[in-house]
Design a protein around this motif. Structure first.
Motif, PDB file in Angstrom:
ATOM      1  N   LEU A  85     -32.612  77.283 -20.836  1.00 27.39           N
ATOM      2  CA  LEU A  85     -33.595  77.913 -19.948  1.00 27.39           C
ATOM      3  C   LEU A  85     -32.968  78.281 -18.620  1.00 27.39           C
ATOM      4  O   LEU A  85     -33.300  79.317 -18.034  1.00 27.39           O
ATOM      5  N   ARG A  86     -32.048  77.455 -18.138  1.00 27.92           N
ATOM      6  CA  ARG A  86     -31.402  77.740 -16.857  1.00 27.92           C
ATOM      7  C   ARG A  86     -30.520  78.979 -16.954  1.00 27.92           C
ATOM      8  O   ARG A  86     -30.299  79.668 -15.952  1.00 27.92           O
ATOM      9  N   ARG A  87     -30.040  79.270 -18.142  1.00 26.83           N
ATOM     10  CA  ARG A  87     -29.184  80.448 -18.334  1.00 26.83           C
ATOM     11  C   ARG A  87     -29.964  81.693 -18.708  1.00 26.83           C
ATOM     12  O   ARG A  87     -29.391  82.674 -19.165  1.00 26.83           O
ATOM     13  N   GLY A  88     -31.268  81.664 -18.543  1.00 29.91           N
ATOM     14  CA  GLY A  88     -32.074  82.874 -18.718  1.00 29.91           C
ATOM     15  C   GLY A  88     -32.727  83.031 -20.067  1.00 29.91           C
ATOM     16  O   GLY A  88     -33.345  84.071 -20.325  1.00 29.91           O
ATOM     17  N   VAL A  89     -32.641  82.052 -20.981  1.00 26.60           N
ATOM     18  CA  VAL A  89     -33.257  82.145 -22.298  1.00 26.60           C
ATOM     19  C   VAL A  89     -34.720  81.707 -22.179  1.00 26.60           C
ATOM     20  O   VAL A  89     -35.016  80.673 -21.578  1.00 26.60           O
ATOM     21  N   SER A  90     -35.626  82.478 -22.750  1.00 22.37           N
ATOM     22  CA  SER A  90     -37.043  82.123 -22.702  1.00 22.37           C
ATOM     23  C   SER A  90     -37.338  80.997 -23.688  1.00 22.37           C
ATOM     24  O   SER A  90     -36.545  80.699 -24.586  1.00 22.37           O
ATOM     25  N   ALA A  91     -38.509  80.373 -23.516  1.00 24.35           N
ATOM     26  CA  ALA A  91     -38.896  79.287 -24.421  1.00 24.35           C
ATOM     27  C   ALA A  91     -39.058  79.786 -25.847  1.00 24.35           C
ATOM     28  O   ALA A  91     -38.690  79.092 -26.811  1.00 24.35           O
ATOM     29  N   ALA A  92     -39.604  80.989 -26.032  1.00 23.57           N
ATOM     30  CA  ALA A  92     -39.762  81.545 -27.382  1.00 23.57           C
ATOM     31  C   ALA A  92     -38.409  81.801 -28.032  1.00 23.57           C
ATOM     32  O   ALA A  92     -38.213  81.517 -29.227  1.00 23.57           O
ATOM     33  N   ASP A  93     -37.447  82.346 -27.278  1.00 27.68           N
ATOM     34  CA  ASP A  93     -36.120  82.593 -27.842  1.00 27.68           C
ATOM     35  C   ASP A  93     -35.409  81.280 -28.155  1.00 27.68           C
ATOM     36  O   ASP A  93     -34.658  81.191 -29.141  1.00 27.68           O
ATOM     37  N   LEU A  94     -35.602  80.251 -27.332  1.00 27.41           N
ATOM     38  CA  LEU A  94     -35.001  78.953 -27.612  1.00 27.41           C
ATOM     39  C   LEU A  94     -35.562  78.367 -28.899  1.00 27.41           C
ATOM     40  O   LEU A  94     -34.815  77.853 -29.745  1.00 27.41           O
ATOM     41  N   ARG A  95     -36.877  78.471 -29.087  1.00 28.08           N
ATOM     42  CA  ARG A  95     -37.493  77.962 -30.315  1.00 28.08           C
ATOM     43  C   ARG A  95     -36.988  78.740 -31.528  1.00 28.08           C
ATOM     44  O   ARG A  95     -36.731  78.164 -32.596  1.00 28.08           O
ATOM     45  N   ARG A  96     -36.819  80.044 -31.367  1.00 25.11           N
ATOM     46  CA  ARG A  96     -36.338  80.863 -32.478  1.00 25.11           C
ATOM     47  C   ARG A  96     -34.890  80.527 -32.829  1.00 25.11           C
ATOM     48  O   ARG A  96     -34.507  80.488 -34.000  1.00 25.11           O
ATOM     49  N   ALA A  97     -34.072  80.249 -31.820  1.00 27.61           N
ATOM     50  CA  ALA A  97     -32.668  79.909 -32.076  1.00 27.61           C
ATOM     51  C   ALA A  97     -32.527  78.569 -32.784  1.00 27.61           C
ATOM     52  O   ALA A  97     -31.586  78.368 -33.564  1.00 27.61           O
TER      53      ALA A  97
END
Length: 309
Positions: free
Chosen positions: A198-210
């Motif tokens: 998240l600190r590097r600009g990834v959204s919560a939805a993209d983190l869950r998808r990854a």
């Protein structure tokens, strides 16, 4: 603040500090949990909603408390179809956080959590001689075991908001794939590595998808080990800082062509700035001569200015 407390000797419920001081559980969830834990052993099994109703907790307040208890691992539900085709919901409310596997074992009557280790002073003496060490390959360990992986990035400088959001994403993975079920303590162990995304600009939805895309087809043996490995191996690069826009410099005025000066003397050229016909030297000389002429006409030969009378 003054504090006066007397330990009760009867009609009390033991409450763990992990529950009373839990940062995510609200007051309704804590009171409901302690109320159910304080019921006598022979009490009739009733739905959790009826106990909440006796406490005056209804509607959205009860649904919020139930959601928090479920997300934090205190409440587990099983919905099954009975022999006559009717669907029945069975609930388990524990005073400690349980994973899905631990809750299933407790439902079946098995111990959900292993007993705490006995202190060395209270252990019985070992009987017999020391055993022999087996010869051959080392015993197989579970793949992606947590202790064999590098530690996540340090969490000292991670904002608390990012940690809370990352923990919420990790706890929500169970709804995407049941193999990714995490307890609250397990999610907190991984929250630092997830917050770095998240600190590097990834959204919560993209983190869950990854974390839920491309899962192994044969299942996941350790949700903690698998997620820790993926969080570290797929960590995106830090975004380069965007350079500040530079102020635009005003365009230089166009250079004029050389022209011939119309002043006295030999022919020479200069570069005018506007529509001048004489160069700077000729204009300066002309102005100097005009000044001398004016002074010569305005003063008498004796050096005094003539009177106007």
């Amino acid at each position: 603040m003054l504090r006066h407390a007397i330990a009760p000797i009867r009609r009390y419920t033991k409450a763990s500090h992990d529950v009373v001081r839990h940062s995510r559980l609200n007051s309704d969830a804590k009171i409901l949990l302690l109320y159910v834990q304080g019921l006598p052993e022979g009490a009739d099994p009733r739905p959790l909603s009826e106990h909440a109703g006796r406490l005056g907790m209804k509607g959205r307040a009860y649904q919020k408390a139930k959601q928090l208890l479920t997300e934090c691992g205190y409440l587990h539900e099983w919905r099954e179809q009975g022999a006559r085709g009717r669907w029945v919901t069975e609930q388990l409310l524990a005073n400690v956080t349980l994973t899905r596997e631990e809750a299933t074992r407790a439902r079946e009557g098995e111990p959900a959590v292993a007993a705490p280790p006995v202190p060395p002073s209270e252990r019985p003496p070992t009987v017999g001689g020391p055993g022999e060490r087996p010869v051959g390959d080392s015993p197989q360990k579970e793949e992606l075991e947590e202790k064999n992986l590098p530690h996540p990035p340090p969490e000292d400088d991670t904002p608390l908001a990012d940690l809370a959001e990352a923990e919420g994403v990790l706890l929500s993975l169970r709804y995407v794939n049941r193999d990714l079920l995490l307890g609250v303590r397990e999610a907190r162990l991984l929250a630092g590595a997830a917050a770095e995304w998240l600190r590097r600009g990834v959204s919560a939805a993209d983190l869950r998808r990854a974390l839920t895309t491309g899962l192994p087809t044969d299942g996941i043996r350790s949700a903690v080990g698998f997620l820790r490995h993926r969080l570290l191996q797929k960590l995106p690069a830090t975004k380069a800082p965007t350079p500040a826009p530079q102020p635009e410099r005003p365009a230089a005025p166009p250079r004029r062509n050389l022209v011939t000066c119309q002043g006295p003397g030999s022919e020479h050229v200069f570069r005018p700035r506007a529509d001048e016909t004489h160069c700077l030297r000729c204009r300066t000389t002309a102005a100097y001569e005009a000044t001398l002429q004016q002074w010569g006409q305005g003063f008498s030969p004796g050096g005094t200015r003539p009177s106007s009378a």
